[in-house]
Structure formats: C-alpha cells, structure tokens
Design a protein around this motif. Structure first.
Motif, PDB file in Angstrom:
ATOM      1  N   ALA A 223       0.830  -1.212   0.000  1.00 25.79           N
ATOM      2  CA  ALA A 223       0.000   0.000   0.000  1.00 25.79           C
ATOM      3  C   ALA A 223       0.861   1.257   0.000  1.00 25.79           C
ATOM      4  CB  ALA A 223      -0.932  -0.012   1.209  1.00 25.79           C
ATOM      5  N   LEU A 224       1.949   1.250   0.778  1.00 22.98           N
ATOM      6  CA  LEU A 224       2.814   2.430   0.865  1.00 22.98           C
ATOM      7  C   LEU A 224       3.495   2.741  -0.469  1.00 22.98           C
ATOM      8  CD1 LEU A 224       4.419   1.859   4.379  1.00 22.98           C
ATOM      9  CD2 LEU A 224       2.845   3.695   3.739  1.00 22.98           C
ATOM     10  N   LYS A 225       3.686   1.734  -1.313  1.00 24.31           N
ATOM     11  CA  LYS A 225       4.309   1.966  -2.617  1.00 24.31           C
ATOM     12  C   LYS A 225       3.446   2.838  -3.523  1.00 24.31           C
ATOM     13  CE  LYS A 225       7.171  -2.221  -2.790  1.00 24.31           C
ATOM     14  NZ  LYS A 225       7.414  -3.518  -3.467  1.00 24.31           N
ATOM     15  N   GLN A 226       2.170   3.002  -3.174  1.00 26.37           N
ATOM     16  CA  GLN A 226       1.272   3.823  -3.978  1.00 26.37           C
ATOM     17  C   GLN A 226       1.328   5.300  -3.585  1.00 26.37           C
ATOM     18  OE1 GLN A 226      -2.607   2.068  -3.447  1.00 26.37           O
ATOM     19  NE2 GLN A 226      -1.885   0.031  -3.969  1.00 26.37           N
ATOM     20  N   ALA A 227       2.064   5.617  -2.525  1.00 29.79           N
ATOM     21  CA  ALA A 227       2.134   7.001  -2.044  1.00 29.79           C
ATOM     22  C   ALA A 227       2.946   7.862  -3.001  1.00 29.79           C
ATOM     23  CB  ALA A 227       2.760   7.036  -0.656  1.00 29.79           C
ATOM     24  N   PRO A 228       2.725   9.182  -2.987  1.00 30.88           N
ATOM     25  CA  PRO A 228       3.525  10.078  -3.830  1.00 30.88           C
ATOM     26  C   PRO A 228       5.011   9.985  -3.486  1.00 30.88           C
ATOM     27  CG  PRO A 228       1.599  11.216  -2.952  1.00 30.88           C
ATOM     28  CD  PRO A 228       1.663   9.899  -2.254  1.00 30.88           C
ATOM     29  N   GLN A 229       5.833  10.290  -4.458  1.00 30.85           N
ATOM     30  CA  GLN A 229       7.293  10.246  -4.300  1.00 30.85           C
ATOM     31  C   GLN A 229       7.768  11.174  -3.184  1.00 30.85           C
ATOM     32  OE1 GLN A 229       9.535   8.468  -6.173  1.00 30.85           O
ATOM     33  NE2 GLN A 229      11.446   9.443  -5.596  1.00 30.85           N
ATOM     34  N   THR A 230       7.055  12.274  -2.971  1.00 32.30           N
ATOM     35  CA  THR A 230       7.462  13.224  -1.932  1.00 32.30           C
ATOM     36  C   THR A 230       7.221  12.673  -0.528  1.00 32.30           C
ATOM     37  OG1 THR A 230       5.270  14.261  -2.092  1.00 32.30           O
ATOM     38  CG2 THR A 230       7.078  15.260  -3.367  1.00 32.30           C
ATOM     39  N   ILE A 231       6.419  11.619  -0.436  1.00 34.97           N
ATOM     40  CA  ILE A 231       6.117  11.021   0.873  1.00 34.97           C
ATOM     41  C   ILE A 231       6.887   9.719   1.059  1.00 34.97           C
ATOM     42  CG2 ILE A 231       4.282  10.047   2.318  1.00 34.97           C
ATOM     43  CD1 ILE A 231       2.357  11.996   0.918  1.00 34.97           C
ATOM     44  N   VAL A 232       6.867   8.882   0.050  1.00 30.76           N
ATOM     45  CA  VAL A 232       7.629   7.629   0.088  1.00 30.76           C
ATOM     46  C   VAL A 232       8.613   7.662  -1.085  1.00 30.76           C
ATOM     47  CG1 VAL A 232       7.533   5.110  -0.058  1.00 30.76           C
ATOM     48  CG2 VAL A 232       5.753   6.356   1.178  1.00 30.76           C
ATOM     49  N   PRO A 233       9.825   8.163  -0.856  1.00 29.87           N
ATOM     50  CA  PRO A 233      10.807   8.277  -1.957  1.00 29.87           C
ATOM     51  C   PRO A 233      11.210   6.909  -2.481  1.00 29.87           C
ATOM     52  CG  PRO A 233      11.822   8.788   0.167  1.00 29.87           C
ATOM     53  CD  PRO A 233      10.360   8.653   0.419  1.00 29.87           C
ATOM     54  N   ARG A 234      11.382   6.835  -3.798  1.00 28.95           N
ATOM     55  CA  ARG A 234      11.699   5.558  -4.442  1.00 28.95           C
ATOM     56  C   ARG A 234      13.199   5.376  -4.667  1.00 28.95           C
ATOM     57  NH1 ARG A 234       6.887   6.284  -3.573  1.00 28.95           N
ATOM     58  NH2 ARG A 234       5.155   5.669  -4.915  1.00 28.95           N
ATOM     59  N   GLU A 235      13.878   6.434  -5.074  1.00 28.15           N
ATOM     60  CA  GLU A 235      15.288   6.312  -5.470  1.00 28.15           C
ATOM     61  C   GLU A 235      16.188   6.378  -4.233  1.00 28.15           C
ATOM     62  OE1 GLU A 235      15.877   5.575  -8.561  1.00 28.15           O
ATOM     63  OE2 GLU A 235      13.755   5.826  -9.046  1.00 28.15           O
ATOM     64  N   LEU A 236      16.243   5.299  -3.497  1.00 30.13           N
ATOM     65  CA  LEU A 236      17.063   5.239  -2.291  1.00 30.13           C
ATOM     66  C   LEU A 236      18.066   4.098  -2.405  1.00 30.13           C
ATOM     67  CD1 LEU A 236      14.324   5.713   0.467  1.00 30.13           C
ATOM     68  CD2 LEU A 236      15.896   7.438  -0.411  1.00 30.13           C
ATOM     69  N   SER A 237      19.183   4.262  -1.756  1.00 30.07           N
ATOM     70  CA  SER A 237      20.189   3.199  -1.753  1.00 30.07           C
ATOM     71  C   SER A 237      19.784   2.098  -0.780  1.00 30.07           C
ATOM     72  CB  SER A 237      21.541   3.775  -1.334  1.00 30.07           C
ATOM     73  OG  SER A 237      21.500   4.184   0.029  1.00 30.07           O
ATOM     74  N   LYS A 238      20.448   0.958  -0.919  1.00 31.63           N
ATOM     75  CA  LYS A 238      20.180  -0.157  -0.009  1.00 31.63           C
ATOM     76  C   LYS A 238      20.485   0.241   1.426  1.00 31.63           C
ATOM     77  CE  LYS A 238      21.216  -5.030   0.811  1.00 31.63           C
ATOM     78  NZ  LYS A 238      21.992  -6.224   0.364  1.00 31.63           N
ATOM     79  N   ALA A 239      21.528   1.051   1.613  1.00 29.64           N
ATOM     80  CA  ALA A 239      21.893   1.501   2.963  1.00 29.64           C
ATOM     81  C   ALA A 239      20.790   2.374   3.567  1.00 29.64           C
ATOM     82  CB  ALA A 239      23.215   2.265   2.918  1.00 29.64           C
ATOM     83  N   ASP A 240      20.193   3.229   2.735  1.00 34.39           N
ATOM     84  CA  ASP A 240      19.114   4.091   3.218  1.00 34.39           C
ATOM     85  C   ASP A 240      17.903   3.268   3.651  1.00 34.39           C
ATOM     86  OD1 ASP A 240      20.467   6.476   2.862  1.00 34.39           O
ATOM     87  OD2 ASP A 240      19.774   6.730   0.797  1.00 34.39           O
ATOM     88  N   LYS A 241      17.678   2.159   2.947  1.00 36.24           N
ATOM     89  CA  LYS A 241      16.493   1.338   3.217  1.00 36.24           C
ATOM     90  C   LYS A 241      16.760   0.225   4.227  1.00 36.24           C
ATOM     91  CE  LYS A 241      15.825   0.511  -1.185  1.00 36.24           C
ATOM     92  NZ  LYS A 241      15.200  -0.007  -2.438  1.00 36.24           N
TER      93      LYS A 241
END
Length: 259
Positions: free
Chosen positions: A214-232
């Motif tokens: 469900a969270l993957k449907q959020a806007p990029q400004t809320i759930v950023p997509r382009e993150l490194s493995k370390a960030d996640k």
C-alpha cells in the motif's frame, strides 16, 4: 458485492405496496443472457469512461462499483429506460442518448458523500500506524506513534530526543531516520515484515506485510523511491531490517495541501 441502502416500507395498511410480478425475474434473466455480449464489449466500458471524468475524482474501485451498477441498469432497460427514470437526454442527439455533461453533474452530486470519505490505501496505512499505541507511558497514559513524533518535532520540548523516540518506536517495531538523512524531514522507517506491526494491522486488509504494498502507492514526496540499499536498511531492536521510509515533512505538506 454491492449493498444498497433502501428506505423502510411503509407499514400503513392503506399504503400502496410494491408490485412484483412473478415473470419479471425470468424477463431480467433473459435480458442479461441476450445482452451480455454487448454489456461486456460496449456498455460497461462506456460507463467506466463516463465515471473516469476528472470532475468526479473517483478511485478505480468506485469506478468499477458504480460502473457495474449503472451498466447493469442500461442492460436491463436501455438508454430510453434511463431517460424515462429521470436521467437527462442529449437534446442535440439523433435518437435517444444521455446528456453526458448533465449526467456527470448528477453523479457528482450523488457521490459527493462517498468521495469525501475516500482515502488512499497508503494514507490508511500511515494513519493506522500513527494511531497505534506503544507500550511507553506519559503522565500515566500510553503514547501513540503520532504523539511520540509530535513530541520529537516540537522545538519547544527537550524531553524527547531522537534517541528517546527511536527507543519508544522500536517497541512497536518501527525505526526512525534523522531529519534530512535521506528525507527532507524525519523519516519513519516501516519494516517490510514485523510481528509487532502484524498485530497493529491484524484486523485490516494490510496485515502480513500488506502495508508495504500500500505504501508503494504514495507520492514520491512522501515515500521516496530512489534510495540506496543503505538508506532502506535500518536497525530496529538490534536487527537490520529492510524498510519503507515515510518522509514525515512530505506527509505533513501533502496533508496541508489536500485539506
């Protein structure tokens, strides 16, 4: 499954009772069988297109629900029957055709309450998490996730440092990243799998990790997509967890603009 809200029948003995003839059910069934091909290829797609009008702002589930009901109505009685029932006819058309602009206005008024109650699934997940209670007490009361974050973000308070917030959020299986690293504000770290969060979502459709989808449907400004493995990857209760980050500053900005 569609549930209709109907008015109660008048119990007055003199009131006119609804007339239902035995053969009507067979007539409806025959109409459905004969018209299913046209229903599938033409009528249902037409109503989905009408309900996709930007003025209505209906989500895909609402479009499917209302579209199916209205398409079934047209299948049974045709456009002439819909006009006879009160829908507006296009005065410029040759023959019987619905006035689409008037129809959209009618649908806009009829669905206003439902549309006001619509909430994106990703927002449901965040609100569920924010309202979840943590086994940490303040003034004799259990704190919520949202309350802990509010205390952390309040510059006038010195009783909630990021280390304190992390320790309390970990009790419910959540993590926290510092402001600006990597998000604009503090980032709530929500693991893809966690027993504590399973209990939070036990009575919802998001349990067993469904919150991540469900969270993957959020806007990029809320759930950023382009993150490194370390960030996640965030340590929660001494375990390295793969998480979804929610930028709390982005979420607040979205709430302000949508309100």
């Amino acid at each position: 499954m569609i549930i209709l809200n109907l008015n109660a029948l008048d119990k007055d003995a003199n009131a006119k009772q609804p007339l239902i003839k035995e053969e009507w059910g067979r007539m409806i069934l025959r109409q459905i069988m004969d018209g299913y091909h046209d229903f599938h290829l033409h009528i249902l797609p037409k109503w989905r297109q009408i309900l996709s009008d930007r003025r209505l702002a209906l989500d895909p589930r609402a479009i499917d629900t209302y579209g199916t009901v209205l398409a079934c109505a047209e299948l049974l009685v045709g456009e002439q029957g819909l006009v006879d029932a009160g829908m507006h006819q296009d005065p410029t058309a040759d023959g019987v055709r619905l006035d689409i602009d008037m129809l959209v206005e009618t649908l806009e008024a009829a669905t206003s309450a439902d549309r006001a109650e619509q909430m994106p699934k990703w927002q449901e997940v965040i609100e569920k998490i924010m309202g979840a209670k943590v086994d940490a007490y303040k003034a004799g009361e259990r704190q919520t996730v949202g309350g802990i974050i509010e205390a952390l973000e309040n510059d006038q308070r010195s009783d909630m440092l990021i280390e304190d917030a992390r320790a309390r959020l970990a009790l419910i299986g959540l993590g926290l990243r510092e402001k600006g690293k990597p998000c604009r504000g503090y980032a709530l770290a929500i693991p893809h799998a966690d027993d504590n969060l399973n209990r939070v979502f036990a009575d919802s459709e998001f349990n067993h990790g469904g919150w991540t989808l469900a969270l993957k449907q959020a806007p990029q400004t809320i759930v950023p997509r382009e993150l490194s493995k370390a960030d996640k990857t965030v340590k929660i209760n001494r375990l390295a967890k793969t998480v979804t980050l929610v930028d709390l500053a982005g979420y607040d900005a979205w709430m302000d603009s949508s309100g």
